[in-house]
Scaffold this active site. Structure first.
Site, PDB file in Angstrom:
ATOM      1  N   ALA A 112       0.807  -1.232   0.000  1.00  0.00           N
ATOM      2  CA  ALA A 112       0.000   0.000   0.000  1.00  0.00           C
ATOM      3  C   ALA A 112       0.835   1.275   0.000  1.00  0.00           C
ATOM      4  O   ALA A 112       0.309   2.366   0.201  1.00  0.00           O
ATOM      5  CB  ALA A 112      -0.961  -0.009   1.182  1.00  0.00           C
ATOM      6  N   ARG A 118       2.173   2.513  -2.600  1.00  0.00           N
ATOM      7  CA  ARG A 118       1.901   3.250  -3.855  1.00  0.00           C
ATOM      8  C   ARG A 118       0.865   2.508  -4.689  1.00  0.00           C
ATOM      9  O   ARG A 118       0.391   1.435  -4.298  1.00  0.00           O
ATOM     10  CB  ARG A 118       3.202   3.444  -4.638  1.00  0.00           C
ATOM     11  CG  ARG A 118       3.948   2.158  -4.925  1.00  0.00           C
ATOM     12  CD  ARG A 118       5.402   2.464  -5.287  1.00  0.00           C
ATOM     13  NE  ARG A 118       6.200   1.254  -5.417  1.00  0.00           N
ATOM     14  CZ  ARG A 118       6.529   0.706  -6.585  1.00  0.00           C
ATOM     15  NH1 ARG A 118       6.115   1.240  -7.711  1.00  0.00           N
ATOM     16  NH2 ARG A 118       7.263  -0.374  -6.632  1.00  0.00           N
ATOM     17  N   ASP A 167       7.686  -8.175   4.604  1.00  0.00           N
ATOM     18  CA  ASP A 167       7.685  -8.906   3.333  1.00  0.00           C
ATOM     19  C   ASP A 167       6.586  -9.964   3.460  1.00  0.00           C
ATOM     20  O   ASP A 167       6.676 -10.861   4.308  1.00  0.00           O
ATOM     21  CB  ASP A 167       9.063  -9.563   3.132  1.00  0.00           C
ATOM     22  CG  ASP A 167       9.126 -10.426   1.886  1.00  0.00           C
ATOM     23  OD1 ASP A 167       8.075 -10.674   1.255  1.00  0.00           O
ATOM     24  OD2 ASP A 167      10.248 -10.867   1.550  1.00  0.00           O
ATOM     25  N   SER A 177      -5.938 -10.450 -11.868  1.00  0.00           N
ATOM     26  CA  SER A 177      -5.606  -9.626 -13.032  1.00  0.00           C
ATOM     27  C   SER A 177      -6.250 -10.243 -14.265  1.00  0.00           C
ATOM     28  O   SER A 177      -6.492 -11.464 -14.298  1.00  0.00           O
ATOM     29  CB  SER A 177      -4.083  -9.606 -13.210  1.00  0.00           C
ATOM     30  OG  SER A 177      -3.736  -9.092 -14.475  1.00  0.00           O
ATOM     31  N   TYR A 223       3.397 -14.606 -13.862  1.00  0.00           N
ATOM     32  CA  TYR A 223       2.372 -13.697 -13.323  1.00  0.00           C
ATOM     33  C   TYR A 223       0.961 -14.233 -13.603  1.00  0.00           C
ATOM     34  O   TYR A 223       0.083 -14.184 -12.727  1.00  0.00           O
ATOM     35  CB  TYR A 223       2.580 -12.327 -13.971  1.00  0.00           C
ATOM     36  CG  TYR A 223       1.714 -11.204 -13.467  1.00  0.00           C
ATOM     37  CD1 TYR A 223       2.003 -10.557 -12.267  1.00  0.00           C
ATOM     38  CD2 TYR A 223       0.626 -10.756 -14.209  1.00  0.00           C
ATOM     39  CE1 TYR A 223       1.227  -9.487 -11.827  1.00  0.00           C
ATOM     40  CE2 TYR A 223      -0.153  -9.691 -13.772  1.00  0.00           C
ATOM     41  CZ  TYR A 223       0.154  -9.061 -12.583  1.00  0.00           C
ATOM     42  OH  TYR A 223      -0.622  -8.012 -12.156  1.00  0.00           O
ATOM     43  N   ALA A 224       0.753 -14.764 -14.816  1.00  0.00           N
ATOM     44  CA  ALA A 224      -0.569 -15.320 -15.163  1.00  0.00           C
ATOM     45  C   ALA A 224      -0.900 -16.502 -14.261  1.00  0.00           C
ATOM     46  O   ALA A 224      -2.044 -16.640 -13.796  1.00  0.00           O
ATOM     47  CB  ALA A 224      -0.586 -15.745 -16.629  1.00  0.00           C
ATOM     48  N   ALA A 256       0.272 -17.014 -11.247  1.00  0.00           N
ATOM     49  CA  ALA A 256       0.019 -16.482  -9.896  1.00  0.00           C
ATOM     50  C   ALA A 256      -1.385 -15.881  -9.809  1.00  0.00           C
ATOM     51  O   ALA A 256      -2.110 -16.097  -8.834  1.00  0.00           O
ATOM     52  CB  ALA A 256       1.070 -15.431  -9.538  1.00  0.00           C
ATOM     53  N   LYS A 257      -1.764 -15.119 -10.840  1.00  0.00           N
ATOM     54  CA  LYS A 257      -3.061 -14.427 -10.782  1.00  0.00           C
ATOM     55  C   LYS A 257      -4.229 -15.383 -10.983  1.00  0.00           C
ATOM     56  O   LYS A 257      -5.331 -15.146 -10.444  1.00  0.00           O
ATOM     57  CB  LYS A 257      -3.086 -13.286 -11.803  1.00  0.00           C
ATOM     58  CG  LYS A 257      -2.148 -12.130 -11.446  1.00  0.00           C
ATOM     59  CD  LYS A 257      -2.326 -11.665 -10.006  1.00  0.00           C
ATOM     60  CE  LYS A 257      -1.800 -10.274  -9.738  1.00  0.00           C
ATOM     61  NZ  LYS A 257      -1.889  -9.910  -8.304  1.00  0.00           N
TER      62      LYS A 257
HETATM   63  P1  NAP Z   1       2.975  -1.248  -7.786  1.00  0.00           P
HETATM   64  O1  NAP Z   1       2.703   0.182  -8.099  1.00  0.00           O
HETATM   65  O2  NAP Z   1       4.210  -1.886  -8.297  1.00  0.00           O
HETATM   66  O3  NAP Z   1       2.822  -1.449  -6.215  1.00  0.00           O
HETATM   67  C1  NAP Z   1       3.030  -2.716  -5.637  1.00  0.00           C
HETATM   68  C2  NAP Z   1       3.452  -2.517  -4.198  1.00  0.00           C
HETATM   69  O4  NAP Z   1       3.667  -3.827  -3.608  1.00  0.00           O
HETATM   70  C3  NAP Z   1       4.765  -1.743  -4.063  1.00  0.00           C
HETATM   71  O5  NAP Z   1       4.667  -0.730  -3.089  1.00  0.00           O
HETATM   72  C4  NAP Z   1       5.753  -2.838  -3.640  1.00  0.00           C
HETATM   73  O6  NAP Z   1       6.815  -2.375  -2.812  1.00  0.00           O
HETATM   74  C5  NAP Z   1       4.852  -3.757  -2.838  1.00  0.00           C
HETATM   75  N1  NAP Z   1       5.469  -5.065  -2.651  1.00  0.00           N
HETATM   76  C6  NAP Z   1       6.166  -5.791  -3.558  1.00  0.00           C
HETATM   77  N2  NAP Z   1       6.613  -6.934  -3.012  1.00  0.00           N
HETATM   78  C7  NAP Z   1       6.195  -6.944  -1.725  1.00  0.00           C
HETATM   79  C8  NAP Z   1       6.349  -7.856  -0.642  1.00  0.00           C
HETATM   80  N3  NAP Z   1       7.028  -8.999  -0.795  1.00  0.00           N
HETATM   81  N4  NAP Z   1       5.791  -7.543   0.557  1.00  0.00           N
HETATM   82  C9  NAP Z   1       5.113  -6.383   0.721  1.00  0.00           C
HETATM   83  N5  NAP Z   1       4.927  -5.477  -0.268  1.00  0.00           N
HETATM   84  C10 NAP Z   1       5.463  -5.745  -1.489  1.00  0.00           C
HETATM   85  O7  NAP Z   1       1.782  -2.173  -8.371  1.00  0.00           O
HETATM   86  P2  NAP Z   1       0.242  -1.854  -8.712  1.00  0.00           P
HETATM   87  O8  NAP Z   1       0.157  -1.642 -10.172  1.00  0.00           O
HETATM   88  O9  NAP Z   1      -0.320  -0.889  -7.771  1.00  0.00           O
HETATM   89  O10 NAP Z   1      -0.380  -3.313  -8.446  1.00  0.00           O
HETATM   90  C11 NAP Z   1      -1.020  -3.677  -7.236  1.00  0.00           C
HETATM   91  C12 NAP Z   1      -1.648  -5.059  -7.408  1.00  0.00           C
HETATM   92  O11 NAP Z   1      -2.575  -5.032  -8.509  1.00  0.00           O
HETATM   93  C13 NAP Z   1      -0.625  -6.150  -7.728  1.00  0.00           C
HETATM   94  O12 NAP Z   1      -0.998  -7.352  -7.127  1.00  0.00           O
HETATM   95  C14 NAP Z   1      -0.746  -6.259  -9.245  1.00  0.00           C
HETATM   96  O13 NAP Z   1      -0.319  -7.511  -9.691  1.00  0.00           O
HETATM   97  C15 NAP Z   1      -2.230  -6.032  -9.439  1.00  0.00           C
HETATM   98  N6  NAP Z   1      -2.583  -5.604 -10.790  1.00  0.00           N
HETATM   99  C16 NAP Z   1      -2.095  -4.441 -11.331  1.00  0.00           C
HETATM  100  C17 NAP Z   1      -2.472  -4.071 -12.625  1.00  0.00           C
HETATM  101  C18 NAP Z   1      -1.963  -2.808 -13.279  1.00  0.00           C
HETATM  102  O14 NAP Z   1      -2.275  -2.597 -14.471  1.00  0.00           O
HETATM  103  N7  NAP Z   1      -1.235  -1.952 -12.624  1.00  0.00           N
HETATM  104  C19 NAP Z   1      -3.323  -4.891 -13.375  1.00  0.00           C
HETATM  105  C20 NAP Z   1      -3.804  -6.057 -12.801  1.00  0.00           C
HETATM  106  C21 NAP Z   1      -3.425  -6.406 -11.518  1.00  0.00           C
HETATM  107  P3  NAP Z   1       8.210  -1.903  -3.474  1.00  0.00           P
HETATM  108  O15 NAP Z   1       7.891  -0.656  -4.215  1.00  0.00           O
HETATM  109  O16 NAP Z   1       9.106  -1.695  -2.306  1.00  0.00           O
HETATM  110  O17 NAP Z   1       8.649  -3.031  -4.373  1.00  0.00           O
END
Ligand code: NAP
Length: 249
Positions: free
Chosen positions: A10, A12, A59, A138, A150-151, A153-154
């Protein structure tokens, strides 16, 4: 009554918007990310809007860190009964170039992370006889070039969601998944960089493929999560909601 929510990843993107939305809905929110310091902007935004939030560093793939994090939330805010498993990473590559580390990292953060967090938080949900779990899936769960890890996992998040719904339903706990399409965040910025395309150009091209003719925002996803977490969604469980600007799934 004030519900206690944990949103992982959370600091970002979608997680930050979701934490802010749940706080606006009246929850006290634990803003969890790898590094507690990186959660400050989200925590401050919630406080500035009159809400209550704390930063938690963990983590999600580390069982001991998860146990410590949930204990910290319990001590500082109270027993968490809302959990949003949002933390995620990408390590995209075509199969023949994908390393074992690419595979393990992605499966570990998304799936092992959601498993560990859910297992820890359900203790508080069962005790309360009420709970909400929302997992971020996703559209990539339907298959996507360069994203075998990723696919998988999702798609796994969807199976996990349905099983949590079946096992935890008798305790008043619902489990649902939100499956976003293309959302403008740092994650999709990274994808554009990998493909060697400017981010604005990339957004425009993706938006053209969407029936609603625009890219999604983190707030679009937060609104869907908010619905699943609401009191009124108490009979909705085991569902996958595609939030992609058009039909999917
Ligand atoms: P993001 O901007 O990359 O944010 C992901 C956050 O998760 C980052 O703050 C990251 O921290 C944190 N994180 C990563 N590994 C972690 C861990 N082991 N423990 C705790 N926190 C961790 O991604 P987002 O686009 O907002 O995506 C959020 C979710 O929506 C994800 O599950 C993603 O797969 C899903 N999603 C996104 C999209 C899209 O188009 N953006 C589409 C479908 C699904 P760090 O910055 O320190 O690495």
């Amino acid at each position: 009554m004030t519900r206690i929510a944990i949103v992982t990843g959370a600091a970002r993107g979608i997680g930050a918007a979701t934490a802010q939305r749940l706080a606006a809905d009246g929850c006290a929110v634990a803003v969890l990310d790898l590094d507690a310091g990186s959660c400050a902007a989200t925590v401050d935004a919630i406080a500035d809007a009159g809400g209550r939030a704390i930063a938690v560093g963990a983590d999600v793939a580390d069982a001991d860190a998860v146990a410590r994090a949930v204990a910290q939330v319990d001590a500082e805010l109270g027993g968490p009964t809302i959990l949003v498993n949002n933390a995620g990473v990408i390590r995209d590559n075509l199969l023949f170039k994908m390393t074992e580390d690419d595979w393990d990292t992605v499966l570990s953060v998304h799936l092992r992370g959601a498993f560990l967090m859910s297992r820890e938080v359900q203790k508080h949900q069962v005790e309360a006889g009420w709970g909400r779990i929302v997992n971020l899936s996703s559209t990539s769960a339907l298959g996507n070039r360069g994203q075998a890890n990723y696919a998988a996992a999702k798609a796994g998040m969807q199976g996990l969601t349905k099983t949590l719904a079946i096992e935890l339903g008798r305790f008043g706990v619902t489990a649902n998944a939100v499956a976003p399409g293309f959302i403008v965040t740092d994650m999709t910025r990274t994808t554009a960089e990998r493909l060697g395309v400017g981010f604005e150009e990339f957004i425009e091209a993706r938006a053209a493929e969407v029936p609603l003719q625009r890219a999604g925002t983190p707030e679009d996803i937060a609104a869907a999560v908010s619905f699943f977490c609401s009191e009124g969604a108490g009979f909705v469980s085991g569902q996958v909601l595609y939030v992609a600007g058009g039909p999917r799934g």
